[in-house]
Design a protein around this motif. Sequence first.
Motif, PDB file in Angstrom:
ATOM      1  N   ALA A   1     -21.195   1.473   6.098  1.00 53.06           N
ATOM      2  CA  ALA A   1     -20.309   1.351   7.263  1.00 53.06           C
ATOM      3  C   ALA A   1     -19.056   0.555   6.896  1.00 53.06           C
ATOM      4  O   ALA A   1     -18.036   0.638   7.591  1.00 53.06           O
ATOM      5  N   ASP A   2     -19.097  -0.189   5.788  1.00 52.96           N
ATOM      6  CA  ASP A   2     -17.959  -0.999   5.334  1.00 52.96           C
ATOM      7  C   ASP A   2     -17.048  -0.247   4.365  1.00 52.96           C
ATOM      8  O   ASP A   2     -16.115  -0.831   3.809  1.00 52.96           O
ATOM      9  N   PHE A   3     -17.285   1.042   4.154  1.00 50.02           N
ATOM     10  CA  PHE A   3     -16.546   1.851   3.183  1.00 50.02           C
ATOM     11  C   PHE A   3     -15.038   1.812   3.429  1.00 50.02           C
ATOM     12  O   PHE A   3     -14.261   1.558   2.509  1.00 50.02           O
ATOM     13  N   ALA A   4     -14.601   2.034   4.651  1.00 51.35           N
ATOM     14  CA  ALA A   4     -13.164   2.070   4.957  1.00 51.35           C
ATOM     15  C   ALA A   4     -12.509   0.705   4.730  1.00 51.35           C
ATOM     16  O   ALA A   4     -11.405   0.625   4.178  1.00 51.35           O
ATOM     17  N   GLU A   5     -13.183  -0.361   5.118  1.00 53.48           N
ATOM     18  CA  GLU A   5     -12.620  -1.712   4.948  1.00 53.48           C
ATOM     19  C   GLU A   5     -12.474  -2.053   3.466  1.00 53.48           C
ATOM     20  O   GLU A   5     -11.457  -2.600   3.034  1.00 53.48           O
ATOM     21  N   MET A   6     -13.472  -1.715   2.656  1.00 56.49           N
ATOM     22  CA  MET A   6     -13.385  -1.947   1.219  1.00 56.49           C
ATOM     23  C   MET A   6     -12.270  -1.103   0.615  1.00 56.49           C
ATOM     24  O   MET A   6     -11.473  -1.581  -0.193  1.00 56.49           O
ATOM     25  N   ASN A   7     -12.187   0.181   1.015  1.00 54.65           N
ATOM     26  CA  ASN A   7     -11.170   1.080   0.463  1.00 54.65           C
ATOM     27  C   ASN A   7      -9.751   0.622   0.762  1.00 54.65           C
ATOM     28  O   ASN A   7      -8.848   0.840  -0.044  1.00 54.65           O
ATOM     29  N   GLU A   8      -9.538  -0.003   1.889  1.00 58.53           N
ATOM     30  CA  GLU A   8      -8.200  -0.493   2.233  1.00 58.53           C
ATOM     31  C   GLU A   8      -7.727  -1.511   1.194  1.00 58.53           C
ATOM     32  O   GLU A   8      -6.594  -1.459   0.719  1.00 58.53           O
ATOM     33  N   VAL A   9      -8.619  -2.411   0.791  1.00 61.70           N
ATOM     34  CA  VAL A   9      -8.287  -3.412  -0.228  1.00 61.70           C
ATOM     35  C   VAL A   9      -8.185  -2.736  -1.604  1.00 61.70           C
ATOM     36  O   VAL A   9      -7.247  -2.982  -2.357  1.00 61.70           O
ATOM     37  N   TRP A  10      -9.136  -1.882  -1.912  1.00 68.24           N
ATOM     38  CA  TRP A  10      -9.159  -1.179  -3.193  1.00 68.24           C
ATOM     39  C   TRP A  10      -7.873  -0.383  -3.403  1.00 68.24           C
ATOM     40  O   TRP A  10      -7.250  -0.459  -4.456  1.00 68.24           O
ATOM     41  N   ASP A  11      -7.482   0.399  -2.393  1.00 70.16           N
ATOM     42  CA  ASP A  11      -6.310   1.266  -2.519  1.00 70.16           C
ATOM     43  C   ASP A  11      -5.031   0.468  -2.778  1.00 70.16           C
ATOM     44  O   ASP A  11      -4.156   0.914  -3.517  1.00 70.16           O
ATOM     45  N   ALA A  12      -4.929  -0.720  -2.195  1.00 65.79           N
ATOM     46  CA  ALA A  12      -3.755  -1.568  -2.412  1.00 65.79           C
ATOM     47  C   ALA A  12      -3.774  -2.195  -3.804  1.00 65.79           C
ATOM     48  O   ALA A  12      -2.723  -2.537  -4.348  1.00 65.79           O
ATOM     49  N   TRP A  13      -4.951  -2.333  -4.393  1.00 63.50           N
ATOM     50  CA  TRP A  13      -5.111  -2.999  -5.696  1.00 63.50           C
ATOM     51  C   TRP A  13      -4.906  -2.050  -6.880  1.00 63.50           C
ATOM     52  O   TRP A  13      -4.346  -2.435  -7.898  1.00 63.50           O
ATOM     53  N   VAL A  14      -5.345  -0.809  -6.756  1.00 62.11           N
ATOM     54  CA  VAL A  14      -5.261   0.143  -7.869  1.00 62.11           C
ATOM     55  C   VAL A  14      -3.816   0.590  -8.055  1.00 62.11           C
ATOM     56  O   VAL A  14      -3.174   1.048  -7.106  1.00 62.11           O
ATOM     57  N   PRO A  15      -3.277   0.480  -9.277  1.00 65.78           N
ATOM     58  CA  PRO A  15      -1.899   0.920  -9.519  1.00 65.78           C
ATOM     59  C   PRO A  15      -1.763   2.437  -9.296  1.00 65.78           C
ATOM     60  O   PRO A  15      -2.620   3.203  -9.736  1.00 65.78           O
ATOM     61  N   GLU A  16      -0.692   2.821  -8.633  1.00 69.32           N
ATOM     62  CA  GLU A  16      -0.470   4.236  -8.349  1.00 69.32           C
ATOM     63  C   GLU A  16      -0.476   5.042  -9.647  1.00 69.32           C
ATOM     64  O   GLU A  16       0.137   4.656 -10.641  1.00 69.32           O
ATOM     65  N   GLY A  17      -1.205   6.132  -9.629  1.00 70.73           N
ATOM     66  CA  GLY A  17      -1.286   7.000 -10.785  1.00 70.73           C
ATOM     67  C   GLY A  17      -2.303   6.563 -11.830  1.00 70.73           C
ATOM     68  O   GLY A  17      -2.440   7.198 -12.874  1.00 70.73           O
ATOM     69  N   HIS A  18      -3.038   5.467 -11.564  1.00 69.36           N
ATOM     70  CA  HIS A  18      -3.988   4.940 -12.542  1.00 69.36           C
ATOM     71  C   HIS A  18      -5.388   4.758 -11.951  1.00 69.36           C
ATOM     72  O   HIS A  18      -6.159   3.918 -12.421  1.00 69.36           O
TER      73      HIS A  18
ATOM     74  N   THR B   1     -15.997 -11.559   5.128  1.00 73.65           N
ATOM     75  CA  THR B   1     -15.822 -10.139   5.433  1.00 73.65           C
ATOM     76  C   THR B   1     -15.837  -9.303   4.156  1.00 73.65           C
ATOM     77  O   THR B   1     -15.667  -9.825   3.052  1.00 73.65           O
ATOM     78  N   VAL B   2     -16.007  -8.013   4.325  1.00 78.14           N
ATOM     79  CA  VAL B   2     -15.958  -7.093   3.184  1.00 78.14           C
ATOM     80  C   VAL B   2     -14.579  -7.163   2.528  1.00 78.14           C
ATOM     81  O   VAL B   2     -14.467  -7.173   1.305  1.00 78.14           O
ATOM     82  N   ALA B   3     -13.524  -7.228   3.321  1.00 73.48           N
ATOM     83  CA  ALA B   3     -12.168  -7.299   2.771  1.00 73.48           C
ATOM     84  C   ALA B   3     -11.991  -8.561   1.928  1.00 73.48           C
ATOM     85  O   ALA B   3     -11.454  -8.510   0.820  1.00 73.48           O
ATOM     86  N   GLU B   4     -12.444  -9.711   2.423  1.00 71.23           N
ATOM     87  CA  GLU B   4     -12.319 -10.969   1.668  1.00 71.23           C
ATOM     88  C   GLU B   4     -13.116 -10.898   0.371  1.00 71.23           C
ATOM     89  O   GLU B   4     -12.609 -11.283  -0.695  1.00 71.23           O
ATOM     90  N   GLN B   5     -14.341 -10.415   0.458  1.00 69.03           N
ATOM     91  CA  GLN B   5     -15.166 -10.325  -0.744  1.00 69.03           C
ATOM     92  C   GLN B   5     -14.580  -9.339  -1.747  1.00 69.03           C
ATOM     93  O   GLN B   5     -14.607  -9.583  -2.949  1.00 69.03           O
ATOM     94  N   THR B   6     -14.037  -8.218  -1.252  1.00 69.61           N
ATOM     95  CA  THR B   6     -13.447  -7.225  -2.153  1.00 69.61           C
ATOM     96  C   THR B   6     -12.229  -7.802  -2.860  1.00 69.61           C
ATOM     97  O   THR B   6     -12.070  -7.652  -4.076  1.00 69.61           O
TER      98      THR B   6
END
Length: 115
Positions: free
Chosen positions: A69-86, A32-37
């Motif tokens: 079409a996978d933008f939202a699924e990738m962003n869910e993983v990305w948003d959890a990974w990026v440190p807040e404020g950075h 899945t996009v989430a697993e690959q991300t």
Amino acid sequence: MIERIETSARMSKIVKHNGVAYLCGQVGSGDTVAEQTRDCLSRVDALLRDAGSSREQMLQAIVWLADMADFAEMNEVWDAWVPEGHAPARACGEAKLARAELKVEIIVTAAYPVD
């Protein structure tokens, strides 16, 4: 001075110059996009460590998706990974990736402390 890390005839995994580390594009494994991300970002973490940098020092990220079409699924993983404020400056687009099974590729540039 330019420092190249894990260099082959084709590319370097990291190129460091004047306090900026340029990482080669990273892809991940999974169905899945989430697993690959998640896997891709784990590889980015390792390269950032090797460059003497971290997520908090990211300057820019370029994200390529095989299908927007996978933008939202990738962003869910990305948003959890990026440190807040950075959050880095980021672009995301759709592209045909190197292999049919790939769904995401991420390219990161980050600062590192200069002695």
